[in-house]
Each structure stands twice: as C-alpha cells, then as structure tokens.
Write an enzyme that holds these catalytic residues in place. Structure first.
Site, PDB file in Angstrom:
ATOM      1  N   GLY A 229    -154.997 -57.558  45.878  1.00 35.33           N
ATOM      2  CA  GLY A 229    -156.020 -56.686  45.296  1.00 35.33           C
ATOM      3  C   GLY A 229    -155.505 -55.377  44.736  1.00 35.33           C
ATOM      4  N   GLY A 272    -151.494 -60.367  43.170  1.00 34.85           N
ATOM      5  CA  GLY A 272    -151.392 -61.090  41.910  1.00 34.85           C
ATOM      6  C   GLY A 272    -151.190 -60.082  40.792  1.00 34.85           C
ATOM      7  NE  ARG A 273    -156.164 -56.496  39.008  1.00 39.85           N
ATOM      8  CZ  ARG A 273    -157.008 -57.065  38.152  1.00 39.85           C
ATOM      9  NH1 ARG A 273    -156.843 -56.916  36.863  1.00 39.85           N
ATOM     10  NH2 ARG A 273    -158.040 -57.764  38.599  1.00 39.85           N
ATOM     11  NE  ARG A 309    -158.436 -58.115  33.622  1.00 41.16           N
ATOM     12  CZ  ARG A 309    -158.549 -56.811  33.601  1.00 41.16           C
ATOM     13  NH1 ARG A 309    -158.105 -56.119  32.579  1.00 41.16           N
ATOM     14  NH2 ARG A 309    -159.081 -56.162  34.598  1.00 41.16           N
ATOM     15  CB  CYS A 339    -168.738 -67.818  16.576  1.00 32.94           C
ATOM     16  SG  CYS A 339    -170.283 -67.687  15.702  1.00 32.94           S
ATOM     17  CE1 TYR A 368    -156.468 -63.168  38.442  1.00 34.17           C
ATOM     18  CE2 TYR A 368    -155.856 -60.847  38.439  1.00 34.17           C
ATOM     19  CZ  TYR A 368    -156.058 -62.042  39.116  1.00 34.17           C
ATOM     20  OH  TYR A 368    -155.826 -62.099  40.466  1.00 34.17           O
TER      21      TYR A 368
HETATM   22  C1  LIG Z   1    -157.419 -65.451  47.675  1.00 35.85           C
HETATM   23  C2  LIG Z   1    -156.853 -64.466  46.720  1.00 35.85           C
HETATM   24  N1  LIG Z   1    -155.705 -63.850  47.029  1.00 35.85           N
HETATM   25  C3  LIG Z   1    -155.118 -62.957  46.206  1.00 35.85           C
HETATM   26  C4  LIG Z   1    -155.704 -62.640  45.004  1.00 35.85           C
HETATM   27  C5  LIG Z   1    -154.989 -61.664  44.130  1.00 35.85           C
HETATM   28  O1  LIG Z   1    -155.749 -60.597  43.766  1.00 35.85           O
HETATM   29  P1  LIG Z   1    -155.064 -59.475  42.863  1.00 35.85           P
HETATM   30  O2  LIG Z   1    -154.648 -60.125  41.596  1.00 35.85           O
HETATM   31  O3  LIG Z   1    -156.140 -58.490  42.649  1.00 35.85           O
HETATM   32  O4  LIG Z   1    -153.927 -58.929  43.643  1.00 35.85           O
HETATM   33  C6  LIG Z   1    -156.912 -63.235  44.652  1.00 35.85           C
HETATM   34  C7  LIG Z   1    -157.577 -62.855  43.417  1.00 35.85           C
HETATM   35  O5  LIG Z   1    -158.746 -62.651  43.321  1.00 35.85           O
HETATM   36  C8  LIG Z   1    -157.497 -64.176  45.531  1.00 35.85           C
HETATM   37  O6  LIG Z   1    -158.642 -64.785  45.213  1.00 35.85           O
END
Ligand SMILES: Cc1ncc(COP(=O)(O)O)c(C=O)c1O
Length: 406
Positions: A229, A272-273, A309, A339, A368
């Site tokens: 997150g 992730g992000r 996004r 469109c 994303y």
């Molecule tokens: C289960 C889970 N873990 C980790 C993440 C990674 O989140 P982020 O990209 O915000 O770090 C997500 C993304 O929503 C997720 O669903």
C-alpha cells in the site's frame, strides 16, 4: 528518481517509436532496483512479496526476482506466470478474492500457500487440497487509500475475514486438516500521508495481536504478512513516502508481541506500486490538436485503454513535452482516441502546445498502467521497452489485430 525519463532525449524516444510503434511504456531498471533497495533497507527484517498485479511485465518480474523478492499473486495465472519466470513455489503467495472451485483447484495444483478470507473458500479449499497450506486474510476495520475504490478493509470493503468469524475459520482449518501457516492483511493502496501511516501501523499492530492469538490456538505460524500500500508522489509537489519510520515502528511492535526473536514468525510485506510506479512512463504521439471554446485539446494515441488511472480514480500523472519549446504555456487537456468523454489523461495542464506528430511523456506510470490496460474500442495494448545498463530492449509488442479479435 522519478525524474529519470526527463533526461531521455527526443531522439532516443523517437528511436524506440521507430523500432515498434506508439504508444509504448518504457521502464528503467536502475530506478526499479533503487526502489527495491529502499524497501529492503526500511524493512530489513522482512521478506518482500512483490504484488505483481501492479505490473506483470516480464522484465520487471525478472529484475525483482534477481533482487530475491517473492510474489503476491491474486489469480491462478499470476501464480503460474510467477512460477514460469523462475520464482520458487515457497516465494509465491496466492491471495484470492471470492475464488471459484476451479480457481482453488488450479492454485492447489501449483502448491503455493493459499491466502483466503471467507469461511466458504477455506472450507472448499480444504475439501480439494487436503493438508494444503493456508493463510487467513483478516479485516481489522482499518482501511485507507488514495481513492475509495482502493480501500481494502473496513465496512465498505469486500476483502478480509472479520474477527467474529476467526474461531470458525480455525475450526474449519482443523476439521479439514489444512496447515495454517500465516495471517495476512492489506488495508489499501496509495498510502502517502502521516495519517495513512498511522492507520497502517495500527492495523499492523492489530494483526500481530491476532497472530499471537492464533498461535495460542493452533501453534506457531510461519509468517505474518502486513500487506503493501505504500504511496508514491505523482504530483510534482508530492513526495514518495519515506519507509524507514514505517519499518522501525513495525519492528518495535513485533518485539512487543514476540519478545523472543527466536519465536517470531517471519514478517512479510507486499508492496506493488512503490516498487514499480516511478520506473515507468507512457510515451504517446500527439495525433490531433483541437481548440474549442477556452480549451486546447491535445489528442494522443494513448487513451484510457493504455492508462485508465485518470479515468478510474481521477489520478494525476505528470505530462511533459519531448521537444524543447519557447512558445507560451496554455491550458491543455490531454485526451485519447477512445469513444468516451472520460478518456482524459490529464486536465488543465499548463504546457506549451505540442505540434501534431510530436511525442508526449506521461510520468509515474509503471504501476497499474499496462497492468490495467485493455483492448477497449478494439485498440491494442501498448508495447513495453526496458532499459538496463544503458540499452533499451523491446520486451512486449503491442497486440496485433488477429490476437485482439480472435
Ligand atoms: C493483496 C494485495 N497485496 C498487495 C497489494 C499492493 O498494493 P500496492 O500496490 O498499493 O502496494 C494489493 C493491491 O491492492 C493487494 O490487493
């Protein structure tokens, strides 16, 4: 670090465009590695599971694998692809959301830990994967995120097992002969402010307490996964989070709950992000300039099919010209060819109006971006280039007609 793409020359971008086509994503390996290092330094006691939903490009997965991080996968194909790219089974966690039996069967056949958050899913998994390893994703009512759609805990969220169902979940685990190896939570995405950090830490503290309670009931756990997150700065005046205080606070809490280091379950984080957002940009060609009323519409060949996004979350991405211009800035709306009136990549940007045929760069697009791209309006997803040790290579072509329509 996120500024890396501003120093790529227009000739270099045009060279990539000639090699394939526009629009394309471009990723930089050094920036990705720098972000991996940040996470490793901040969470020095933790194992990292990259949330590959943010970007499953093969080049990024391979680079992250070389950093010895694992994977958080959210579908059977994510699990399968992670294994294909060389991740070991033990490095991959499958986190399911309302999984069907066939999905659970596929996950069981690949032998990874299944992280589940519904009594029914645990029970069905137990029926088809006897002795399988599971983790339970809980919802401690602490959610946060950059947009309501990415808050993944609390009243409005579909995710996580609420604590009132925990005892029943443990009894299903016992009855089905499953092995409970971990507890997990992920509270949301794009956590950027001190207030977000406080919520995340409160949730992590709560999760440690849940883990200790579960251990009293079923015995030692192998891991506690506090989710991801962590936010990055998209706006020019926003800063990417400094993760060090997060890591320090987390360690203090872990020591509180498990004073004896030998008895602590492993700590997992799953960003992730944070890892991939800043290493990626989207490069688009300006197709049409239209002046109407007081607006300048800058049309490009990248739209919401390439980067959803802004349309989906109202997200801000920096946009810049590749040609140096001396003309005055004007209020530009950067849009795509889809469109839909919502097909806007950037609103009210004060930039010099580019010429038709020039390239524009949309920054901080590594997370994303491609991952949520589609073939809406029968347009192909963009190509992807990757730069490592100074040289670019095409890692994924844009789709051709046959593949999109068949
Ligand atoms: C289960 C889970 N873990 C980790 C993440 C990674 O989140 P982020 O990209 O915000 O770090 C997500 C993304 O929503 C997720 O669903």
């Amino acid at each position: 670090m996120r500024e890396w793409a501003r120093s790529v020359s227009v000739e270099e971008w045009e060279g990539l465009a000639r090699e394939h086509s526009t629009p394309f994503y471009a990723y930089d390996a050094d920036v990705l590695r720098a972000r991996c290092n940040d996470v490793r330094a901040a969470f020095s006691q933790a194992e990292v599971r990259y949330a590959m939903k943010a970007n499953a490009s093969p080049a990024l997965l391979d680079t992250i694998h070389a950093e010895r991080f694992g994977i958080d996968a959210v579908s059977p194909w994510e699990v399968r692809y992670a294994l294909e790219r060389g991740y070991a089974r033990e490095q991959v966690l499958y986190t399911g959301s309302f999984p069907s039996d066939s999905e659970l069967r596929a996950v069981a056949s690949m032998g990874v830990v299944a992280n589940l958050d519904a009594l029914s899913a645990i029970d069905r998994y137990g029926a088809l994967a006897q002795g399988g390893a599971v983790s339970i994703r809980v919802d401690l009512e602490e959610g946060a995120g950059h947009h309501p759609h990415v808050v993944t805990a609390g009243d409005e969220s579909k995710f996580g097992l609420t604590l009132d169902a925990l005892d029943e979940a443990l009894s299903i685990v016992r009855r089905r002969g499953l092995r409970l190896v971990g507890v997990h939570q992920h509270i949301g995405s794009g956590l950027l402010t001190d207030a977000h950090r406080d919520v995340w830490l409160r949730a992590a503290r709560g999760l440690f307490d849940v883990a200790a309670r579960v251990e009293r009931d079923v015995g030692p756990l192998a891991f506690v996964d506090v989710g991801g997150g962590f936010g990055v700065g998209y706006h020019e005046d926003e800063r990417t989070v400094d993760l060090r205080p997060w890591g320090l606070a987390l360690e203090r809490e872990r020591a509180r709950v498990w004073p004896d280091p030998a008895r602590r379950p492993a700590l997992w984080v799953e960003p992730g992000r944070y890892l991939v957002a800043e290493c990626g940009v989207l490069v688009a060609r300006v197709s049409t300039i239209k002046r109407a009323r007081d607006r300048v519409w800058v049309g490009t060949d990248a739209g919401m099919h390439a980067l959803i996004r802004p349309a989906m979350y109202g997200s801000y991405h920096p946009v810049w010209n590749t040609h140096a211009r001396t003309s005055p800035v004007e209020r530009c709306f950067v849009v795509g060819p889809i469109c839909e009136s919502g097909d806007v990549l950037a609103e009210e940007r004060m930039i010099p109006v580019p010429d038709e045929g020039e390239l524009l760069v949309i920054g901080v697009a590594g997370a994303y971006g491609y991952a949520m791209a589609s073939t809406y309006n029968l347009r192909p997803r963009p190509a992807e280039f990757f730069r490592d040790a100074g040289s670019w290579r095409l890692v994924r072509k844009s789709e051709h007609y046959e593949r999109v329509v068949r």
